[in-house]
Design an enzyme around this catalytic site. Structure first.
Site, PDB file in Angstrom:
ATOM      1  NE  ARG A 182     124.981  36.082  -2.711  1.00  0.00           N
ATOM      2  CZ  ARG A 182     124.371  36.671  -3.536  1.00  0.00           C
ATOM      3  NH1 ARG A 182     124.710  37.833  -4.089  1.00  0.00           N
ATOM      4  NH2 ARG A 182     123.043  36.496  -3.423  1.00  0.00           N
ATOM      5  CB  CYS A 237     123.212  36.935 -10.447  1.00  0.00           C
ATOM      6  SG  CYS A 237     122.058  38.028 -11.065  1.00  0.00           S
TER       7      CYS A 237
END
Length: 285
Positions: A182, A237
């Site tokens: 990611r 995050c």
């Protein structure tokens, strides 16, 4: 001076506390099936919170604070009061993902509310069950408490503007705790765009755990994070949840807790901000 409570509790210790009148155990769930899972089985006496409804104030547009913005501090204080948590309560929280789904977020929020006696169950509820803590399907009766009167979060957070300046000036370390694929922009299963904040380094939160799914020893975590000072570090995050797992790891290591960028990639990537892909020079650990 009151000694600082260790941020983790082991299953065996929790089992020894079953008769403690101040013990409050929290099952922190996430998603549409969370409450049903709680009803099927939970540690006896456990009270329930859910990430989306109790630990967030979700907006129609995730560009406004990300996918899991914090609720107003007094709204959370009222929820804590309904859980029967008082200043004397010894709170233990767990979730079904080694603390990374919602337990670390609840730990951070309760600490940021001003509550001192809160710990995350290391290894999760399975560890406690194996150690002999009974399970149940009943919903416990709870006597509501008086709400905390905290007027602002007492642990540091960073705004979108602050992270923008940090990215541009490169004077603050931005830690991205998402999975490497990611971060690198290879795949993005949740948010609209893959990649990372320019200048951010990747320290996946999974590296806080050992092969048994428990947090690494404090000395090992200290080696991982001691170079990052709290006043020059931002942690994020995807939506401000798993970042709390790394903030918890800082606390386990005995290090000051850095700033949480609550909006995280879900906010950044929706606000026409610069984006980067690939690895950073400081790399992943």
């Amino acid at each position: 001076m009151t000694p600082v409570m260790h941020p983790l509790i082991q299953a065996e210790t929790l089992c020894s506390m079953q008769d403690d009148k101040h013990l409050v155990v929290i099952h922190a769930g996430f998603g549409e099936t969370a409450y049903a899972n709680y009803l099927k089985k939970h540690l006896k006496g456990t009270r329930f919170v859910e990430l989306n409804t109790d630990l967030s104030d979700i907006k129609e547009n995730a560009a406004q604070g990300g996918r899991h913005p914090l609720p107003a501090v007094q709204a959370f204080a009222r929820r804590v009061a309904r859980l029967g948590i008082t200043a004397q309560s010894h709170v233990v929280v767990y979730d079904e993902n080694k603390g990374a789904n919602a337990a670390a977020r609840f730990w951070w929020m309760l600490k940021a509310l001003g509550h001192q006696k809160v710990q995350v169950l290391d290894g999760g509820p399975e560890e406690a069950e194996q150690a002999g803590f009974p399970t149940d399907t009943n919903i416990p009766e709870v006597q509501p408490a008086t709400a905390y009167t905290t007027e602002q979060w007492l642990l540091p957070t960073a705004s979108l503007d602050e992270v923008t300046r940090a990215s541009e000036k490169n004077t603050v370390t931005i830690i991205d705790v998402r999975e490497p694929q990611r971060y690198q922009g290879i795949t993005e299963p949740i948010d609209l765009i893959a990649g990372h904040i320019p200048g951010a380094i990747n320290k996946p939160y999974q590296h806080n755990l050992n092969t048994h799914g428990r947090f690494k020893e404090a000395s090992e975590l200290r080696k991982m994070y001691q170079e990052f000072t709290a006043d020059t570090t931002l942690v994020h995050c995807g939506s401000g949840v798993t970042a709390c797992h790394t903030l918890l790891a800082f606390a386990v290591a005995g290090l000051p807790i850095p700033k949480l960028y609550v909006g995280s990639w879900s906010e950044w990537s929706r606000n026409n901000k610069p984006m980067a892909t690939g690895t950073h020079s400081k790399g992943t650990s």
